[in-house]
Structures are given as C-alpha cells and as structure tokens.
Design an enzyme around this catalytic site. Structure first.
Site, PDB file in Angstrom:
ATOM      1  N   SER A  44      41.368  29.992  36.948  1.00 12.12           N
ATOM      2  CA  SER A  44      41.304  29.334  36.160  1.00 12.12           C
ATOM      3  C   SER A  44      42.796  28.875  35.251  1.00 12.12           C
ATOM      4  O   SER A  44      43.438  30.355  35.443  1.00 12.12           O
ATOM      5  CB  SER A  44      40.239  30.173  35.110  1.00 12.12           C
ATOM      6  OG  SER A  44      40.766  29.017  33.655  1.00 12.12           O
ATOM      7  N   TYR A  56      38.110  37.697  30.432  1.00  8.70           N
ATOM      8  CA  TYR A  56      37.980  36.927  31.575  1.00  8.70           C
ATOM      9  C   TYR A  56      39.604  36.702  31.667  1.00  8.70           C
ATOM     10  O   TYR A  56      39.726  35.616  32.456  1.00  8.70           O
ATOM     11  CB  TYR A  56      37.404  35.539  30.961  1.00  8.70           C
ATOM     12  CG  TYR A  56      37.441  33.823  31.785  1.00  8.70           C
ATOM     13  CD1 TYR A  56      36.758  33.804  32.026  1.00  8.70           C
ATOM     14  CD2 TYR A  56      37.850  32.784  31.327  1.00  8.70           C
ATOM     15  CE1 TYR A  56      36.534  32.760  33.537  1.00  8.70           C
ATOM     16  CE2 TYR A  56      38.251  31.903  31.789  1.00  8.70           C
ATOM     17  CZ  TYR A  56      37.122  31.897  33.122  1.00  8.70           C
ATOM     18  OH  TYR A  56      36.969  30.815  34.062  1.00  8.70           O
TER      19      TYR A  56
HETATM   20  P1  NDP Z   1      28.724  28.415  37.000  1.00 11.33           P
HETATM   21  O1  NDP Z   1      28.211  28.895  36.188  1.00 11.33           O
HETATM   22  O2  NDP Z   1      28.123  26.693  37.031  1.00 11.33           O
HETATM   23  O3  NDP Z   1      28.129  28.754  38.460  1.00 11.33           O
HETATM   24  C1  NDP Z   1      28.452  30.360  39.138  1.00 11.33           C
HETATM   25  C2  NDP Z   1      28.468  30.070  40.598  1.00 11.33           C
HETATM   26  O4  NDP Z   1      28.592  31.770  40.915  1.00 11.33           O
HETATM   27  C3  NDP Z   1      26.978  30.547  40.283  1.00 11.33           C
HETATM   28  O5  NDP Z   1      26.663  29.612  41.934  1.00 11.33           O
HETATM   29  C4  NDP Z   1      26.721  31.491  40.454  1.00 11.33           C
HETATM   30  O6  NDP Z   1      25.639  31.973  41.278  1.00 11.33           O
HETATM   31  C5  NDP Z   1      27.177  32.544  40.900  1.00 11.33           C
HETATM   32  N1  NDP Z   1      28.126  33.368  41.015  1.00 11.33           N
HETATM   33  C6  NDP Z   1      28.069  34.300  39.365  1.00 11.33           C
HETATM   34  N2  NDP Z   1      28.724  35.583  39.317  1.00 11.33           N
HETATM   35  C7  NDP Z   1      27.360  36.110  40.553  1.00 11.33           C
HETATM   36  C8  NDP Z   1      27.375  37.261  41.131  1.00 11.33           C
HETATM   37  N3  NDP Z   1      27.820  38.483  40.176  1.00 11.33           N
HETATM   38  N4  NDP Z   1      27.633  37.013  42.432  1.00 11.33           N
HETATM   39  C9  NDP Z   1      27.028  36.241  43.216  1.00 11.33           C
HETATM   40  N5  NDP Z   1      27.450  34.952  43.137  1.00 11.33           N
HETATM   41  C10 NDP Z   1      27.773  34.936  41.318  1.00 11.33           C
HETATM   42  O7  NDP Z   1      30.028  28.444  36.916  1.00 11.33           O
HETATM   43  P2  NDP Z   1      31.453  26.856  37.295  1.00 11.33           P
HETATM   44  O8  NDP Z   1      31.001  26.682  38.793  1.00 11.33           O
HETATM   45  O9  NDP Z   1      31.848  26.707  35.857  1.00 11.33           O
HETATM   46  O10 NDP Z   1      32.154  27.979  38.021  1.00 11.33           O
HETATM   47  C11 NDP Z   1      32.440  28.681  38.891  1.00 11.33           C
HETATM   48  C12 NDP Z   1      33.716  29.181  38.761  1.00 11.33           C
HETATM   49  O11 NDP Z   1      35.157  28.225  39.235  1.00 11.33           O
HETATM   50  C13 NDP Z   1      33.725  30.695  38.481  1.00 11.33           C
HETATM   51  O12 NDP Z   1      35.323  31.489  38.917  1.00 11.33           O
HETATM   52  C14 NDP Z   1      34.769  30.241  36.502  1.00 11.33           C
HETATM   53  O13 NDP Z   1      35.809  31.077  36.204  1.00 11.33           O
HETATM   54  C15 NDP Z   1      36.064  29.304  37.403  1.00 11.33           C
HETATM   55  N6  NDP Z   1      36.302  28.110  36.974  1.00 11.33           N
HETATM   56  C16 NDP Z   1      35.837  27.502  35.692  1.00 11.33           C
HETATM   57  C17 NDP Z   1      35.498  26.504  34.496  1.00 11.33           C
HETATM   58  C18 NDP Z   1      34.391  25.424  34.169  1.00 11.33           C
HETATM   59  O14 NDP Z   1      35.074  24.780  33.085  1.00 11.33           O
HETATM   60  N7  NDP Z   1      33.494  25.083  34.387  1.00 11.33           N
HETATM   61  C19 NDP Z   1      36.755  26.170  34.608  1.00 11.33           C
HETATM   62  C20 NDP Z   1      37.841  27.332  35.211  1.00 11.33           C
HETATM   63  C21 NDP Z   1      37.608  27.812  35.835  1.00 11.33           C
HETATM   64  P3  NDP Z   1      24.258  32.199  40.908  1.00 11.33           P
HETATM   65  O15 NDP Z   1      23.592  31.090  39.881  1.00 11.33           O
HETATM   66  O16 NDP Z   1      23.256  32.114  41.712  1.00 11.33           O
HETATM   67  O17 NDP Z   1      24.315  33.364  40.539  1.00 11.33           O
END
Ligand code: NDP
Length: 237
Positions: free
Chosen positions: A132, A146
């Site tokens: 991030s 975070y």
């Molecule tokens: P979402 O919350 O929309 O999606 C998260 C994804 O990660 C889902 O597919 C979820 O699966 C999976 N996930 C979360 N926890 C677990 C777990 N314990 N085990 C397996 N899978 C898991 O997040 P984003 O798409 O927004 O974010 C994705 C990445 O990008 C993250 O690392 C986030 O920190 C990073 N990011 C996002 C930003 C943003 O503004 N959106 C900005 C900067 C970084 P499920 O629903 O099945 O649990």
C-alpha cells in the site's frame, strides 16, 4: 499465444476487489489460475465458474494452511499475495489479538508463502505482493498497525530479491492508493478526505492495479526486483 499461456499462477486472496481483478487479468492472458479466499465462498465460486479458475478456501491467518496451499499449487510461475485486511481505531484501544491477526495476514503470510513458492519456482519466476502507499505515507491517525504491515513488505521484497535473484526470480511490491473495492468504496465516507491527498482526485480501479501486476509478472520485467511500484493517483507525491 497469450502472454501467460500455460503459466501456473496462484493468487492469495482472489475472491473480491483487487484480487479478483488480478485473477481475471491472468486468466484473460492465458494462465492457469488458482486463488484462495477466506469468508466469501459465494463470490469465490462465482468468479471461479466465470473465469474457469480454481478457488480454494485458505485462511491467510493460518500459517500451516498457507504453506500447504502454496506447496500443493506448485510449482508456480507466479505467486501474487493480495490478501490483506485493514484496521482503523485508537491504538490505545485496539484488541491486541486483532492486531496480531492483521500481522499474520498482512505480513507473516506473504513471507511464508513467498519462501514456500520459491522452493520449486522455475528460473524467471515472479513473486508479487500487494502492499500500500501507506507503507510510505500514513497521513491520518488510527492506522498504525496497517501502515506497519505494509512497510514490512518493503523489507520482504528487498531481502527476498537478494535470496532468489541468482535464480532469476523477481520479488516486487505493488503499492496502491485508494482503489474502489468493498474495503474502500469510491463513494464511501472517506472519499473527500482521501481525494484531498491526491493529484488525480478519483479512486483507482482494481483493473488498473491488475495491469501493473501483469506487467511485473511478464517477460519485460525480468530486470525489475526488490522494488516498490506505487499506483496511487499521487497520494504519496
Ligand atoms: P477487499 O476487502 O475488497 O478484498 C480482500 C480480498 O482478500 C478478498 O478476496 C478476501 O477474501 C481476501 N482475504 C482477506 N482476508 C483473508 C484471509 N484471512 N484469508 C484469505 N483471503 C483473505 O480488499 P481490497 O481488494 O481493497 O484489497 C486487496 C489488497 O490491496 C489488500 O492487501 C489491501 O491492503 C491492498 N490495498 C487496498 C487498497 C484499497 O484502497 N482498496 C489501497 C492499498 C492497498 P474473502 O472475502 O473470501 O475473505
């Protein structure tokens, strides 16, 4: 021939948001894709059916399960560690167990998955971790855990790039700014605050992040390693 024809790709955390866009992108470019999910079974099954990828339930907070999944999916040409969670709140009040769970998902899993993937990864393999811009800049209170977790990925990439570089394996971090997902909706309550920090005042799209991941995974990026790649509309500028 598609860019990732017959390549084996594992995306940790692929059921929704940025991870789902990464799954779609690799499938569109010809790869055989497996992705993990934790709680979103229906979304995972729908995406798997739509893209003819494979969905497996693996909680990234469970180190043994993550290592086993990477091992069982290998040998991998590309590993993408996208699964991550955010946590907001007064550092003096947060539940320490919840904070440690965040560290397991956001830091421990990327490290152990990357090491396990590299055991059998062929020459020229790719490891890409979704960090991030908050790894570089944390302009609001309440998100220290975070930010810490995303800064830690920078050390992971620098260190593992040295470990695996002699085998032509690259290790990189993609650092998004605000991206329109369930975790950070473009019309959410944080919108105006976030856009105030940015040069391009909009949320990014998950597909824009997936395009950067695809480039890093592709043949043109073989000399790019141990580096952070920020895609943030100028949030960190
Ligand atoms: P979402 O919350 O929309 O999606 C998260 C994804 O990660 C889902 O597919 C979820 O699966 C999976 N996930 C979360 N926890 C677990 C777990 N314990 N085990 C397996 N899978 C898991 O997040 P984003 O798409 O927004 O974010 C994705 C990445 O990008 C993250 O690392 C986030 O920190 C990073 N990011 C996002 C930003 C943003 O503004 N959106 C900005 C900067 C970084 P499920 O629903 O099945 O649990």
């Amino acid at each position: 021939m598609a860019m990732f024809d017959k390549k084996s790709v594992l995306v940790l955390g692929g059921s929704r948001g940025i991870g789902a866009a990464i799954v779609r992108r690799f499938v569109a470019d010809g790869a055989n894709v497996t992705f993990t999910y934790s709680g979103s079974q229906a979304a995972a099954e729908e995406l798997a059916a739509e893209t003819t990828s494979k969905a497996v339930q693996t909680d990234s907070a469970d180190r043994a399960a993550v290592i086993a999944q990477v091992r069982d999916s290998g040998p991998l040409d590309v590993l993408v560690v996208n699964a991550g969670i955010a946590m907001f709140g007064d550092a003096l009040e947060l539940d320490p167990d919840a904070v440690d769970r965040l560290f397991k998902i956001n830091v421990h899993a990327p490290y152990h998955a990357s090491v396990e993937a590299a055991r059998r990864m062929p020459q020229g393999g790719r490891i890409i971790v979704i960090g991030s811009v908050n790894g570089d800049r944390m302009p609001v209170p309440g998100m220290a855990a975070y930010a810490l977790s995303k800064s830690a990925l920078q050390g992971l990439a620098r260190g593992l790039a040295r470990d695996f570089g002699p085998r032509g394996i690259t290790v990189n971090v993609v650092q998004p700014g605000p991206i329109d997902t369930d975790a950070n909706p473009a019309d959410g309550p944080m919108k105006d605050l976030l856009h105030g920090f940015m040069a391009i005042k909009r949320h990014g799209q998950p597909g824009e992040v997936a395009a950067m991941v695809a480039w890093l995974a592709g043949p043109e990026a073989g000399f790019v390693t141990g580096a952070m790649h920020t895609i943030d509309g100028g949030f960190g500028a």
